[in-house]
Design an enzyme around this catalytic site. Sequence first.
Site, PDB file in Angstrom:
ATOM      1  CG  ASP A 236      -4.491 -24.009 -55.591  1.00  0.00           C
ATOM      2  OD1 ASP A 236      -3.893 -24.242 -54.517  1.00  0.00           O
ATOM      3  OD2 ASP A 236      -4.051 -24.374 -56.704  1.00  0.00           O
ATOM      4  CB  SER A 237      -3.132 -21.483 -60.166  1.00  0.00           C
ATOM      5  OG  SER A 237      -2.169 -22.335 -59.594  1.00  0.00           O
TER       6      SER A 237
ATOM      7  CG  ASN B  49      -1.114 -15.778 -60.582  1.00  0.00           C
ATOM      8  OD1 ASN B  49      -0.765 -15.588 -59.419  1.00  0.00           O
ATOM      9  ND2 ASN B  49      -0.261 -15.769 -61.586  1.00  0.00           N
TER      10      ASN B  49
ATOM     11  CG  ASP C 265       1.083 -23.188 -47.200  1.00  0.00           C
ATOM     12  OD1 ASP C 265       2.326 -23.072 -47.167  1.00  0.00           O
ATOM     13  OD2 ASP C 265       0.502 -24.292 -47.096  1.00  0.00           O
TER      14      ASP C 265
ATOM     15  CB  CYS D 122       7.746 -24.659 -47.683  1.00  0.00           C
ATOM     16  SG  CYS D 122       7.188 -24.464 -49.376  1.00  0.00           S
TER      17      CYS D 122
HETATM   18  N1  SAH Z   1      -1.926 -24.669 -48.174  1.00  0.00           N
HETATM   19  C1  SAH Z   1      -1.947 -25.963 -48.807  1.00  0.00           C
HETATM   20  C2  SAH Z   1      -0.663 -26.296 -49.541  1.00  0.00           C
HETATM   21  C3  SAH Z   1      -0.291 -25.338 -50.629  1.00  0.00           C
HETATM   22  S1  SAH Z   1       0.658 -26.073 -51.879  1.00  0.00           S
HETATM   23  C4  SAH Z   1      -2.209 -27.034 -47.760  1.00  0.00           C
HETATM   24  O1  SAH Z   1      -2.010 -26.786 -46.592  1.00  0.00           O
HETATM   25  O2  SAH Z   1      -2.578 -28.152 -48.140  1.00  0.00           O
HETATM   26  C5  SAH Z   1       0.736 -24.807 -53.038  1.00  0.00           C
HETATM   27  C6  SAH Z   1      -0.527 -24.630 -53.864  1.00  0.00           C
HETATM   28  O3  SAH Z   1      -0.360 -23.412 -54.557  1.00  0.00           O
HETATM   29  C7  SAH Z   1      -0.783 -25.695 -54.925  1.00  0.00           C
HETATM   30  O4  SAH Z   1      -2.076 -26.204 -54.751  1.00  0.00           O
HETATM   31  C8  SAH Z   1      -0.679 -24.944 -56.270  1.00  0.00           C
HETATM   32  O5  SAH Z   1      -1.668 -25.352 -57.190  1.00  0.00           O
HETATM   33  C9  SAH Z   1      -0.924 -23.524 -55.859  1.00  0.00           C
HETATM   34  N2  SAH Z   1      -0.291 -22.453 -56.642  1.00  0.00           N
HETATM   35  C10 SAH Z   1       0.995 -22.384 -57.059  1.00  0.00           C
HETATM   36  N3  SAH Z   1       1.230 -21.176 -57.625  1.00  0.00           N
HETATM   37  C11 SAH Z   1       0.065 -20.488 -57.566  1.00  0.00           C
HETATM   38  C12 SAH Z   1      -0.342 -19.176 -57.964  1.00  0.00           C
HETATM   39  N4  SAH Z   1       0.529 -18.327 -58.526  1.00  0.00           N
HETATM   40  N5  SAH Z   1      -1.600 -18.795 -57.723  1.00  0.00           N
HETATM   41  C13 SAH Z   1      -2.486 -19.640 -57.137  1.00  0.00           C
HETATM   42  N6  SAH Z   1      -2.145 -20.878 -56.711  1.00  0.00           N
HETATM   43  C14 SAH Z   1      -0.904 -21.297 -56.948  1.00  0.00           C
END
Ligand code: SAH
Length: 388
Positions: free
Chosen positions: A243-244, A270, A291, A331
């Site tokens: 996660d970022s 990222n 996700d 989503c």
């Molecule tokens: N799978 C999680 C929900 C994901 S929400 C669950 O079930 O609880 C989306 C997440 O993606 C957030 O935590 C956000 O910080 C992260 N995010 C958004 N863009 C990103 C990127 N380019 N690289 C890594 N993480 C990212």
Amino acid sequence: MSEPSAVVTARGADRIAGGHLWIYRSDVRSAKAEAGDVVRVTDARGRLIGRAFWSDRSQIALRFLTVRDEPVDRDFLARKIRAAAAFRGKVVADTECWRVVHGEADLLPSLIVDRYGGYLVIQTLSQGTEKRKQELVEILVEQFAPRGILERNEPKARALEGLPQIVSVLYGEVPDAVDAVMNGVRFRLDLRGGQKTGAFLDQRENYRAAAQYAFGEALDCFSYQGGFALHMAGAAASVECVDSSGEALAAARANAELNGVSNVGFREGNVFDILKEYDQAGRKFDTVVLDPPAFAKSRTALEAAARGYKEINLRSLRLLRPGGVLITCSCSYHLSEARMGELLWEAAVDVRRQVRVLERRGQSRDHPALLTVPETFYLKCMILNALD
Ligand code: SAH
């Protein structure tokens, strides 16, 4: 005093006859109402269409509550909430947190009620539900006797209604951290500051499905507080969360500790860069979860978003060992299930792999979709199996 009212065009009336619950401002001929009133809606000839919340700001001018000639009073709202809760009694199992009211799909447009153990979190997303907030809180207290009710009223939709962004306790007390178990996994949740109302409850059934398919080395991309990762930790040899957000990973780590799980690792960065790095380095996994947040927030953003979805899915398919499983979600309402299927097809062709579809899934059943309101179906989750 006469009842607030609105007159709509033939096109507006047709939308409601077609099962939708919204009429746009361009299809309203006239209205005698204050912001947030329940209005009696008729066509130009005076025929009753139903009763709806009136917004004096949003492009969605009318949100229908009923197409019958019945009053929309406290008793009406209480009945609808009771029916919503009774339906959850049938489809929700093995969890302390779930969605009790899912707006349009419970015929209570623009009202969200989520339950986390003894606490409720609500969102009143239009002038109509905002105006009745106090009454709604009273009904919820009567029906559920919660220890506390929090409003998480900061979604952007509120701005379109001219409503302020507020997070506040409306009833009782709400602690900073609330523990809730779903599918046997414990989460420490931040109802005030966490994403959505504290957790992605719409993924709850997909977490369980992921736990059934996960094996070997697993990678949970966009892991947030570890929803997928912690569900897979029991079945997989190891799970890496990516996660970022360092804060999200800290929450995931705390949740891993809470469950006494020691085979979960964390990598901040990222996802696009990390998947590319792993792909170029020839790194392999047996299970990958994607996700991402909604890349396509509007129809115009769809093409760029589609490229993003394709890229992460293509790279994930390439990372899988033979027999590996990809659990891939979107989503974005604007990315249809059909379009997502096409992107995945193209990705499979590009990586020259045969890919089997194990399941086509959507949002958990406590987040139902209304057949005639396509906007209520937004979450897609495909479970794929790379054969060779
Ligand atoms: N799978 C999680 C929900 C994901 S929400 C669950 O079930 O609880 C989306 C997440 O993606 C957030 O935590 C956000 O910080 C992260 N995010 C958004 N863009 C990103 C990127 N380019 N690289 C890594 N993480 C990212």
